[in-house]
Design an enzyme around this catalytic site. Sequence first.
Site, PDB file in Angstrom:
ATOM      1  N   ASP A  66       0.174 -56.856 -20.603  1.00  0.00           N
ATOM      2  CA  ASP A  66      -0.526 -57.528 -21.701  1.00  0.00           C
ATOM      3  C   ASP A  66       0.236 -57.437 -23.020  1.00  0.00           C
ATOM      4  OD1 ASP A  66      -0.945 -54.771 -21.811  1.00  0.00           O
ATOM      5  OD2 ASP A  66      -3.072 -54.898 -21.356  1.00  0.00           O
ATOM      6  N   ASP A 134     -14.278 -48.716 -21.538  1.00  0.00           N
ATOM      7  CA  ASP A 134     -15.305 -49.659 -21.077  1.00  0.00           C
ATOM      8  C   ASP A 134     -15.009 -50.201 -19.674  1.00  0.00           C
ATOM      9  OD1 ASP A 134     -13.146 -51.332 -21.551  1.00  0.00           O
ATOM     10  OD2 ASP A 134     -14.162 -52.613 -23.013  1.00  0.00           O
ATOM     11  N   GLU A 141     -11.630 -57.411 -19.992  1.00  0.00           N
ATOM     12  CA  GLU A 141     -12.823 -56.746 -20.504  1.00  0.00           C
ATOM     13  C   GLU A 141     -14.022 -57.035 -19.591  1.00  0.00           C
ATOM     14  OE1 GLU A 141     -12.484 -54.588 -22.667  1.00  0.00           O
ATOM     15  OE2 GLU A 141     -11.424 -55.200 -24.480  1.00  0.00           O
TER      16      GLU A 141
HETATM   17  C1  F6R Z   1      -2.256 -51.397 -21.748  1.00  0.00           C
HETATM   18  C2  F6R Z   1      -3.435 -51.703 -20.955  1.00  0.00           C
HETATM   19  C3  F6R Z   1      -4.768 -51.081 -21.255  1.00  0.00           C
HETATM   20  C4  F6R Z   1      -4.682 -49.557 -21.341  1.00  0.00           C
HETATM   21  C5  F6R Z   1      -6.064 -48.974 -21.630  1.00  0.00           C
HETATM   22  C6  F6R Z   1      -5.994 -47.461 -21.814  1.00  0.00           C
HETATM   23  O1  F6R Z   1      -1.156 -52.130 -21.289  1.00  0.00           O
HETATM   24  O2  F6R Z   1      -3.336 -52.475 -20.057  1.00  0.00           O
HETATM   25  O3  F6R Z   1      -5.681 -51.434 -20.250  1.00  0.00           O
HETATM   26  O4  F6R Z   1      -4.192 -49.052 -20.147  1.00  0.00           O
HETATM   27  O5  F6R Z   1      -6.599 -49.558 -22.776  1.00  0.00           O
HETATM   28  O6  F6R Z   1      -5.234 -47.155 -22.942  1.00  0.00           O
HETATM   29  P1  F6R Z   1      -4.768 -45.666 -23.246  1.00  0.00           P
HETATM   30  O7  F6R Z   1      -3.837 -45.270 -22.173  1.00  0.00           O
HETATM   31  O8  F6R Z   1      -4.076 -45.757 -24.589  1.00  0.00           O
HETATM   32  O9  F6R Z   1      -6.008 -44.836 -23.277  1.00  0.00           O
END
Ligand code: F6R
Length: 240
Positions: A66, A134, A141
């Site tokens: 992403d 979440d 999402e």
């Molecule tokens: C990032 C991604 C997100 C993160 C998620 C957890 O490329 O795809 O889904 O993996 O938001 O983020 P952290 O590891 O910072 O808690």
Amino acid sequence: MKVVVNNEDVISQFIADEFIKVVNEKPNAVLGLATGTSPLKVYADMAKANKEGKVSFKNCTTFNLDEYVGLEGTHNQSYRYFMNENLFNHIDIDKKNTNVLLGVGDYKAFMNKYDQMIKDAGGIDIQILGIGSDGHIAFNEPGTPFDSLTHETELTKQTIKDNSRLFNNISEVPTRAITMGLKSIMNARKIVLIATGKNKAKAVYGLIKGPITEDMPCSILQKHHDVTVYVDEDAYSLVK
Ligand code: F6R
């Protein structure tokens, strides 16, 4: 779904070892990569193994999950910048074979061809995922259709709040992102997911024990044939 519970250092090394194994068996492997705090130690361990001559990424291709809409790749919170800083600059990969979604310019055209690019490269051999509090994976999402491909999306208030820790001010956090879809992720041959800390416990419960529902995007992984979930005790606390 396999589950491995241990501390962050140990699970990070396990995941790095999984990547190294895939690449040593298939030197031109296609790697699916994530950003965020969760994979940082994994990338450090991969870079260390590369320096020690235990693996070479010279012939690998990568695809990231992403990118924020509105951030140039040179912005220090863009995911292109993150990947260069935390992995690509420290391994022997050819940067032209590293693919990160664009967040500016003609980002929609790039987004629309991303799944085909992955296919043309032979498909993802191993994909690392983090998980949002979440239950999002990549930026899918709650409510994202299970059959989604790479698309533009709006981030939830929760995700914006979670990610504001990395920006000077919550108002600087982009509200939109481009993300691989849930179907794009499910196409990977092998998936490893890493989650640590209490604030991931609810999502990890939904991932492992919850019903398969679009309200909990990560729950789709229960249908994948080769997923290993690596968690610490805190993230696992609601499951046991
Ligand atoms: C990032 C991604 C997100 C993160 C998620 C957890 O490329 O795809 O889904 O993996 O938001 O983020 P952290 O590891 O910072 O808690």
